[in-house]
Scaffold this active site. Structure first.
Site: not given
Length: 447
Positions: A159, A207
């Site tokens: 992320g 992520g």
């Protein structure tokens, strides 16, 4: 620009329709007001308005237009002067370049398209992928979904946590929205009714793991690099880490979670992260064969993947990198506290044990304790229950000190010397730990 110059510019394009599309992107109010077509008051000019020099304008197709990150970027492609006051950003156009969503053959294809940032996942990308995934899931002409990363270096390195940290400092809501919507996407991938194939070629962390590991099929290559390194930045292995990590063989998941140990190539398959291994040079052919399938069943798709897996030769006879250590890993990381794990490593005294001890001692003490409890509790929870728990943890970390300090030390100042608070495991109280796991009431993640 005079009308003659304007028509000369338009003649460079394949059709007037395409020209209108481009001009609408450059000046959305052109439909209502067109004084800029003639005269010195034009808000944009070809070449230099002072010299009147002619400028070569390249032929621009629809694909080029769609890939321009902003209208400003499109102006640069055309060598146009376009005052900032006239630019009206299109959120769709800006974001479209970050992720490509295409129907090809029998499949929906998701391409994470931020190669300069190792395809780091941001909120805009999540908000494009989720609804499209749901549409393809209901589309009778879409039989499978493929997700991959652009650029060759990374599937998705994680992320975009620097943005999240900076937004939190500015009291923006993105820290809530990002984690909430990311976890919703993780769940959607897990529950997807169409076969979901992640081509995890290159760096796959954080992520990026959430975008792949919950899918039915995960294809690794010799260039795959897997890790969950969150304890090094004051976070925890989220995106369902509390679900899939304790379900790996023995205590491997706990070891990977606490140390951030990196698995490469065929080891990603051997660990159970990937379901298949394919030589990277064959990855393009694999995708073509998948797209060419006619109304395939899950078994048809599995057969294609198995065929490529069976033919892969790279590191075919290599043993799992942690194989010789697995018995000790299972013993050391069976402890119920981080303190006991550390004591186990100290007592063993082997070079491998001391190497892991050195790594763990650099991690955020709070993150270590959160992570161990997360995995212990997650081992008996459903994925949705784990994601609900992890959302609570994410918001507690956003309110705390260590995550922002970790981002500073690793990504901003890059001094690699975070100052954790508290700095010692003994100072992480049970009360502080319990607060991380508390319900958020009406703000809890709901599916």
């Amino acid at each position: 620009m005079g009308l003659r110059e304007m028509w000369r510019l338009m003649s460079r394009f394949n059709s007037s329709k395409r020209t209108n599309i481009i001009l609408q992107h450059l000046a959305p109010d052109a439909q209502a007001q067109r004084p800029w077509l003639t005269g010195p008051a034009a808000p944009w000019h070809v070449g230099s308005s002072q010299t009147g020099a002619r400028t070569h304008v390249p032929c621009i197709g629809r694909r080029t237009l769609n890939h321009c990150a902003t209208r400003e970027a499109l102006c640069r492609r055309l060598d146009l002067d376009f005052p900032a006051s006239r630019i009206r950003m299109s959120k769709h156009t800006d974001a479209a370049a970050e992720v490509l969503l295409e129907r090809k053959g029998c499949a929906g294809v998701i391409t994470l398209n931020r190669p300069k940032f190792l395809n780091a996942l941001n909120l805009s990308m999540i908000r494009q992928i989720y609804p499209q995934l749901k549409k393809w899931e209901q589309d009778p002409e879409t039989f499978l979904i493929i997700i991959k990363g652009a650029g060759g270096k990374a599937f998705c390195a994680g992320g975009d946590i620097r943005v999240i940290s900076e937004a939190r400092k500015a009291n923006q809501k993105i820290a809530q929205d990002f984690f909430r919507e990311e976890y919703m996407l993780n769940n959607a991938i897990d529950s997807c009714q169409k076969p979901y194939i992640a081509l995890i070629h290159g760096i796959t962390m954080g992520g990026g793991v959430g975008l792949s590991v919950h899918g039915l099929f995960r294809v690794a290559t010799e260039k795959s690099l897997f890790a969950m390194p969150e304890t090094a930045i004051g976070l925890f292995p989220d995106v369902g880490g509390g679900y899939f990590l304790p379900r790996l063989q023995g205590k491997l998941g706990c070891f990977l979670a606490l140390t951030g140990f990196r698995l490469k190539g065929r080891d990603v398959y051997a660990a159970g992260i990937a379901t298949h291994f394919v030589d990277s040079e064959k990855l393009g052919m694999l995708e073509e064969d998948l797209l060419a399938l006619k109304s395939p069943s899950k078994e048809n798709i599995a057969d294609v993947l198995e065929t490529y897996h069976a033919k892969s030769k790279i590191d075919q006879d290599k043993s799992f990198i942690l194989e010789e250590h697995m018995d000790k890993i299972n013993s050391w990381f069976s402890a119920n506290t981080v303190e006991q794990i550390i004591e186990n490593l100290q007592q063993d005294g082997s070079s491998f044990a001391l190497e892991q001890l050195k790594v763990i001692n650099k991690m955020s003490p709070t993150s270590l304790k959160i992570t161990l409890r997360q995995l212990m509790e997650g081992s008996s929870k459903t994925l949705q229950e784990v994601l609900t728990m992890e959302y609570r943890l994410s918001q507690a970390c956003m309110r705390g000190h260590d995550f922002h300090e970790g981002v500073r030390a690793v990504l901003i100042d890059k001094d690699q010397s975070p100052k954790w608070k508290p700095a010692d495991l003994k100072e992480v109280t049970d009360e502080a730990l319990n607060n991380h796991f508390k319900s958020l009431g009406s703000n809890d993640l709901k599916f």
